[in-house]
Design a protein around this motif. Sequence first.
Motif, PDB file in Angstrom:
ATOM      1  N   UNK A 151       0.813  -1.223   0.000  1.00 46.76           N
ATOM      2  CA  UNK A 151       0.000   0.000   0.000  1.00 46.76           C
ATOM      3  C   UNK A 151       0.844   1.269   0.000  1.00 46.76           C
ATOM      4  N   UNK A 152       2.095   1.172  -0.424  1.00 47.40           N
ATOM      5  CA  UNK A 152       3.037   2.296  -0.342  1.00 47.40           C
ATOM      6  C   UNK A 152       2.551   3.554  -1.049  1.00 47.40           C
ATOM      7  N   UNK A 153       2.008   3.403  -2.216  1.00 48.48           N
ATOM      8  CA  UNK A 153       1.598   4.567  -3.006  1.00 48.48           C
ATOM      9  C   UNK A 153       0.103   4.529  -3.312  1.00 48.48           C
TER      10      UNK A 153
ATOM     11  N   UNK B 294       4.580  -4.923  -3.739  1.00 49.98           N
ATOM     12  CA  UNK B 294       3.745  -5.654  -2.793  1.00 49.98           C
ATOM     13  C   UNK B 294       2.260  -5.297  -2.902  1.00 49.98           C
ATOM     14  N   UNK B 295       1.455  -6.017  -2.134  1.00 50.42           N
ATOM     15  CA  UNK B 295      -0.002  -5.922  -2.174  1.00 50.42           C
ATOM     16  C   UNK B 295      -0.506  -4.474  -2.098  1.00 50.42           C
ATOM     17  N   UNK B 296      -1.407  -4.166  -3.017  1.00 57.15           N
ATOM     18  CA  UNK B 296      -2.105  -2.888  -2.984  1.00 57.15           C
ATOM     19  C   UNK B 296      -1.240  -1.651  -3.121  1.00 57.15           C
ATOM     20  N   UNK B 297      -0.040  -1.808  -3.621  1.00 57.88           N
ATOM     21  CA  UNK B 297       0.905  -0.683  -3.681  1.00 57.88           C
ATOM     22  C   UNK B 297       0.349   0.539  -4.412  1.00 57.88           C
ATOM     23  N   UNK B 298      -0.469   0.332  -5.421  1.00 57.70           N
ATOM     24  CA  UNK B 298      -1.036   1.440  -6.190  1.00 57.70           C
ATOM     25  C   UNK B 298      -2.558   1.500  -6.094  1.00 57.70           C
ATOM     26  N   UNK B 299      -3.148   0.731  -5.226  1.00 60.54           N
ATOM     27  CA  UNK B 299      -4.610   0.656  -5.119  1.00 60.54           C
ATOM     28  C   UNK B 299      -5.225   2.029  -4.844  1.00 60.54           C
ATOM     29  N   UNK B 300      -6.403   2.208  -5.379  1.00 58.93           N
ATOM     30  CA  UNK B 300      -7.219   3.417  -5.146  1.00 58.93           C
ATOM     31  C   UNK B 300      -6.564   4.711  -5.630  1.00 58.93           C
ATOM     32  N   UNK B 301      -5.704   4.624  -6.612  1.00 60.84           N
ATOM     33  CA  UNK B 301      -5.203   5.824  -7.285  1.00 60.84           C
ATOM     34  C   UNK B 301      -6.216   6.127  -8.380  1.00 60.84           C
ATOM     35  N   UNK B 302      -7.213   6.878  -8.032  1.00 64.39           N
ATOM     36  CA  UNK B 302      -8.369   7.047  -8.900  1.00 64.39           C
ATOM     37  C   UNK B 302      -8.098   7.882 -10.140  1.00 64.39           C
ATOM     38  N   UNK B 303      -6.920   8.483 -10.257  1.00 69.41           N
ATOM     39  CA  UNK B 303      -6.584   9.265 -11.446  1.00 69.41           C
ATOM     40  C   UNK B 303      -5.523   8.586 -12.310  1.00 69.41           C
ATOM     41  N   UNK B 304      -4.967   7.482 -11.828  1.00 68.16           N
ATOM     42  CA  UNK B 304      -3.919   6.765 -12.562  1.00 68.16           C
ATOM     43  C   UNK B 304      -4.485   6.220 -13.865  1.00 68.16           C
ATOM     44  N   UNK B 305      -3.841   6.569 -14.988  1.00 63.85           N
ATOM     45  CA  UNK B 305      -4.350   6.194 -16.297  1.00 63.85           C
ATOM     46  C   UNK B 305      -3.510   5.145 -17.002  1.00 63.85           C
ATOM     47  N   UNK B 306      -2.212   5.142 -16.743  1.00 56.67           N
ATOM     48  CA  UNK B 306      -1.327   4.259 -17.490  1.00 56.67           C
ATOM     49  C   UNK B 306      -0.146   3.843 -16.620  1.00 56.67           C
ATOM     50  N   UNK B 307       0.263   2.585 -16.772  1.00 56.24           N
ATOM     51  CA  UNK B 307       1.416   2.112 -16.011  1.00 56.24           C
ATOM     52  C   UNK B 307       2.121   0.988 -16.770  1.00 56.24           C
TER      53      UNK B 307
ATOM     54  N   UNK C   8       0.888  -8.531  -7.560  1.00 58.80           N
ATOM     55  CA  UNK C   8       0.419  -8.877  -6.220  1.00 58.80           C
ATOM     56  C   UNK C   8      -1.070  -8.582  -6.019  1.00 58.80           C
ATOM     57  N   UNK C   9      -1.611  -9.161  -4.967  1.00 62.01           N
ATOM     58  CA  UNK C   9      -3.023  -8.988  -4.627  1.00 62.01           C
ATOM     59  C   UNK C   9      -3.373  -7.503  -4.519  1.00 62.01           C
ATOM     60  N   UNK C  10      -4.450  -7.119  -5.181  1.00 64.92           N
ATOM     61  CA  UNK C  10      -4.970  -5.759  -5.077  1.00 64.92           C
ATOM     62  C   UNK C  10      -4.042  -4.666  -5.586  1.00 64.92           C
ATOM     63  N   UNK C  11      -3.045  -5.025  -6.367  1.00 66.81           N
ATOM     64  CA  UNK C  11      -2.022  -4.059  -6.782  1.00 66.81           C
ATOM     65  C   UNK C  11      -2.612  -2.785  -7.387  1.00 66.81           C
ATOM     66  N   UNK C  12      -3.541  -2.926  -8.310  1.00 64.49           N
ATOM     67  CA  UNK C  12      -4.157  -1.767  -8.967  1.00 64.49           C
ATOM     68  C   UNK C  12      -5.666  -1.695  -8.695  1.00 64.49           C
TER      69      UNK C  12
END
Length: 186
Positions: A52-54, A72-85, A95-99
């Motif tokens: 959940x770092x970021x 790790x798990x959920x590192x980028x989760x809930x970044x509601x403006x993230x468009x591309x990676x 990992x689980x829940x990453x995006x």
Amino acid sequence: NGVLESFSHTSKKDVKSIIIPEGVVRINQFYGYGGNIKSIILPQSLKTIGRAALSSMGINNIDIPRSVDNIEEGAFACNRKLKEVTVPDKVMTISDGLFASCYKLKKVSLPDNVTCIGELAFMNCKRLKCIDLPNNLISICKCAFSGCEKLEDVIIPAGVKNIADGAFAQCYKLKSITIPKSVEEI
């Protein structure tokens, strides 16, 4: 020791950008910054992005250094403006829940090294229309793409053995899934 355990600032709402210095090899969670952070610059020395770092930030895109081999798990989760990676070549597991709940995520590039897409990895990525699954993929875990409402076509690569329950649940626009003979369990 090269580990950024946490980051704090007295006026969190004023922080819009973070530059993490070279020498840092692992980052852990940035607590309390929420949607205020618009950009993060990660160092080339970085190896691990912690649990959940970021997550829950306002970043539009992120350049993950090629040196990263563990996210790790959920590192980028809930970044509601993230468009591309683009996930770096050294990463072998999504990992689980990453995006999870990156609602605006439209484009993801996964390296061929990825063998497993974890539970809820892309859950509720509502704008994800297509994804090229890696050639070395073996497992798609439970609800990995659940709620990807705009996902239209999926080609499961040869070599995939397991597709878990609900992997593509609530993908309302899904027109076709090509499943290879290698799949042993759905």
